[in-house]
Design an enzyme around this catalytic site. Structure first.
Site, PDB file in Angstrom:
ATOM      1  N   TYR A  33       0.832  -1.209   0.000  1.00  0.00           N
ATOM      2  CA  TYR A  33       0.000   0.000   0.000  1.00  0.00           C
ATOM      3  C   TYR A  33       0.858   1.247   0.000  1.00  0.00           C
ATOM      4  O   TYR A  33       2.080   1.182   0.196  1.00  0.00           O
ATOM      5  CB  TYR A  33      -0.938  -0.002   1.212  1.00  0.00           C
ATOM      6  CG  TYR A  33      -0.270   0.293   2.549  1.00  0.00           C
ATOM      7  CD1 TYR A  33       0.577  -0.629   3.156  1.00  0.00           C
ATOM      8  CD2 TYR A  33      -0.482   1.505   3.193  1.00  0.00           C
ATOM      9  CE1 TYR A  33       1.180  -0.356   4.369  1.00  0.00           C
ATOM     10  CE2 TYR A  33       0.118   1.786   4.422  1.00  0.00           C
ATOM     11  CZ  TYR A  33       0.944   0.851   4.997  1.00  0.00           C
ATOM     12  OH  TYR A  33       1.547   1.128   6.200  1.00  0.00           O
ATOM     13  N   ARG A  52       8.016   4.198  -4.748  1.00  0.00           N
ATOM     14  CA  ARG A  52       8.073   3.184  -3.691  1.00  0.00           C
ATOM     15  C   ARG A  52       7.027   2.095  -3.923  1.00  0.00           C
ATOM     16  O   ARG A  52       7.295   0.913  -3.686  1.00  0.00           O
ATOM     17  CB  ARG A  52       7.886   3.838  -2.310  1.00  0.00           C
ATOM     18  CG  ARG A  52       8.081   2.848  -1.168  1.00  0.00           C
ATOM     19  CD  ARG A  52       8.065   3.509   0.185  1.00  0.00           C
ATOM     20  NE  ARG A  52       6.792   4.148   0.454  1.00  0.00           N
ATOM     21  CZ  ARG A  52       6.538   4.909   1.512  1.00  0.00           C
ATOM     22  NH1 ARG A  52       7.495   5.140   2.410  1.00  0.00           N
ATOM     23  NH2 ARG A  52       5.373   5.452   1.697  1.00  0.00           N
ATOM     24  N   ARG A 100      -7.544 -20.485  -1.880  1.00  0.00           N
ATOM     25  CA  ARG A 100      -6.443 -20.376  -0.913  1.00  0.00           C
ATOM     26  C   ARG A 100      -5.366 -21.436  -1.158  1.00  0.00           C
ATOM     27  O   ARG A 100      -5.627 -22.641  -1.039  1.00  0.00           O
ATOM     28  CB  ARG A 100      -6.988 -20.489   0.510  1.00  0.00           C
ATOM     29  CG  ARG A 100      -5.936 -20.168   1.563  1.00  0.00           C
ATOM     30  CD  ARG A 100      -6.547 -20.180   2.963  1.00  0.00           C
ATOM     31  NE  ARG A 100      -5.526 -19.853   3.948  1.00  0.00           N
ATOM     32  CZ  ARG A 100      -4.622 -20.720   4.412  1.00  0.00           C
ATOM     33  NH1 ARG A 100      -4.640 -21.965   3.973  1.00  0.00           N
ATOM     34  NH2 ARG A 100      -3.716 -20.333   5.294  1.00  0.00           N
ATOM     35  N   LYS A 149       6.612  -2.003   1.787  1.00  0.00           N
ATOM     36  CA  LYS A 149       5.439  -1.430   2.460  1.00  0.00           C
ATOM     37  C   LYS A 149       4.245  -2.364   2.309  1.00  0.00           C
ATOM     38  O   LYS A 149       3.349  -2.127   1.498  1.00  0.00           O
ATOM     39  CB  LYS A 149       5.141  -0.032   1.904  1.00  0.00           C
ATOM     40  CG  LYS A 149       4.206   0.782   2.766  1.00  0.00           C
ATOM     41  CD  LYS A 149       4.245   2.237   2.383  1.00  0.00           C
ATOM     42  CE  LYS A 149       3.187   3.069   3.066  1.00  0.00           C
ATOM     43  NZ  LYS A 149       3.347   3.166   4.518  1.00  0.00           N
ATOM     44  N   GLU A 182      12.423   2.131  14.042  1.00  0.00           N
ATOM     45  CA  GLU A 182      11.536   3.191  13.544  1.00  0.00           C
ATOM     46  C   GLU A 182      10.255   3.172  14.356  1.00  0.00           C
ATOM     47  O   GLU A 182      10.089   2.351  15.262  1.00  0.00           O
ATOM     48  CB  GLU A 182      11.235   2.984  12.058  1.00  0.00           C
ATOM     49  CG  GLU A 182      10.513   1.689  11.759  1.00  0.00           C
ATOM     50  CD  GLU A 182      10.223   1.475  10.272  1.00  0.00           C
ATOM     51  OE1 GLU A 182      10.087   2.456   9.529  1.00  0.00           O
ATOM     52  OE2 GLU A 182      10.130   0.296   9.870  1.00  0.00           O
ATOM     53  N   LEU A 207      11.261   1.098   6.942  1.00  0.00           N
ATOM     54  CA  LEU A 207      10.631   1.535   5.705  1.00  0.00           C
ATOM     55  C   LEU A 207      11.370   2.779   5.203  1.00  0.00           C
ATOM     56  O   LEU A 207      11.645   3.690   5.992  1.00  0.00           O
ATOM     57  CB  LEU A 207       9.162   1.886   5.962  1.00  0.00           C
ATOM     58  CG  LEU A 207       8.390   2.226   4.694  1.00  0.00           C
ATOM     59  CD1 LEU A 207       8.022   0.955   3.944  1.00  0.00           C
ATOM     60  CD2 LEU A 207       7.143   3.033   5.004  1.00  0.00           C
TER      61      LEU A 207
END
Ligand code: PMP
Length: 287
Positions: A33, A52, A100, A149, A182, A207
């Site tokens: 995302y 990114r 799945r 991310k 972070e 990140l």
């Protein structure tokens, strides 16, 4: 006004926006995302966010769901249709929906794309920036590819909830060496007694924040010294100033860590200057 969400090629009312129960984002967190700031109806640092996004997709071998210009168009449509002037636009891409199975599905399965936008109270952010926020430290229990991310955010949710229960707004993750990696949803910074700004160097354990990248530019422009290295939690306790960066909060002063006062307990001059300068340097594109 009803909220509108983009889901796989359609702009749908918020209440009806849905993805398949076997979407791999839902079952495996097999998804990435981006969150981009919207300010005065304009997008902040869009190019860096899109770069990114492309990198995150590449690392997971998820095909780019649509061209860059098409994604840019979707984001703008969502911002406009929701009349967001100050807030954020959220873009999520999953590997798609398939029965799945751990192995990646075949090329016939296309990625799921969701985009939504929402306003953020600038008054609340300004109030937080005026007083500074508290953070709580937590062991970093995340995986070893924090540079991607992904939506695999359970450790961040647990950490932020624990922080909130302790009256703190953000959690700082601490590695096995006692160094801060972070924030749960931000990059972590301190200012030492020489006025040097310190943040952890990029690597797979954090990140690569877009706000972090732009703040490096700000520091360069301002000729302010930046040191990229790990810093210990104890160093942060004794720092002159501390702050966090993220797209939605830009530069947010930290005045307490684990209940200990940082500096004089007020947002420091370096942090305030960086917060002020940030939007003068950040790239702005019309939405
Ligand atoms: N680190 C983590 C773990 C985050 O979730 C975020 C915000 N998404 C950041 C750093 C800051 O990144 P950015 O400046 O791009 O918002």
């Amino acid at each position: 006004m009803s909220r509108i969400v983009y889901v796989n090629g359609r702009y749908v009312p918020y209440a009806q926006a849905a993805v398949h129960v076997e979407d791999r984002g839902f079952q495996f967190a097999d998804a990435i995302y981006e969150v981009c700031e919207v300010r005065g109806g304009q997008l902040i640092d869009e190019a860096r966010h899109m770069a990114r996004l492309a990198r995150s997709l590449g690392e997971l071998e998820i095909a780019l769901p649509m061209s860059g210009p098409a994604l840019a168009h979707v984001m703008r449509q969502v911002i406009r249709r929701n009349r967001v002037r100050d807030g954020l636009v959220y873009l999520q891409v999953t590997r798609g929906a398939a029965p799945r199975e751990f192995y990646f599905p075949g090329p016939d399965v296309s990625p799921t794309v969701v985009c939504l936008a929402r306003p953020v109270s600038t008054a609340r952010l300004a109030a937080a920036a005026l007083n500074g926020i508290a953070v709580k430290s937590m062991p970093d229990i995340r995986w070893q590819r924090c540079d991607i991310k992904t939506v695999m955010l359970l450790p961040a949710c647990l950490a932020k909830e624990a922080a909130r229960k302790d009256g703190a707004r953000e959690a700082w993750f601490v590695d096995a060496d006692g160094c801060v990696t972070e924030g749960a949803s931000s990059n972590a910074w301190i200012v030492d007694h020489d006025g040097s700004v310190i943040t952890r160097q990029l690597g797979t354990d954090i990140l690569p924040g877009v706000t972090r990248a732009t703040l490096r530019d700000v520091l360069g422009e301002e000729r302010m010294p930046l040191i990229e290295r790990p810093f210990r939690l104890t160093e942060a306790y004794a720092a002159r100033e501390a702050f966090i960066t993220s797209a939605t909060q830009t530069v947010m002063p930290v005045v307490r860590i684990d209940g200990r006062q940082i500096g004089d307990g007020r947002p420091g001059p370096v942090t305030q200057r960086l917060r002020l300068k940030f939007h003068q340097i950040a790239a702005i594109s019309s939405a």
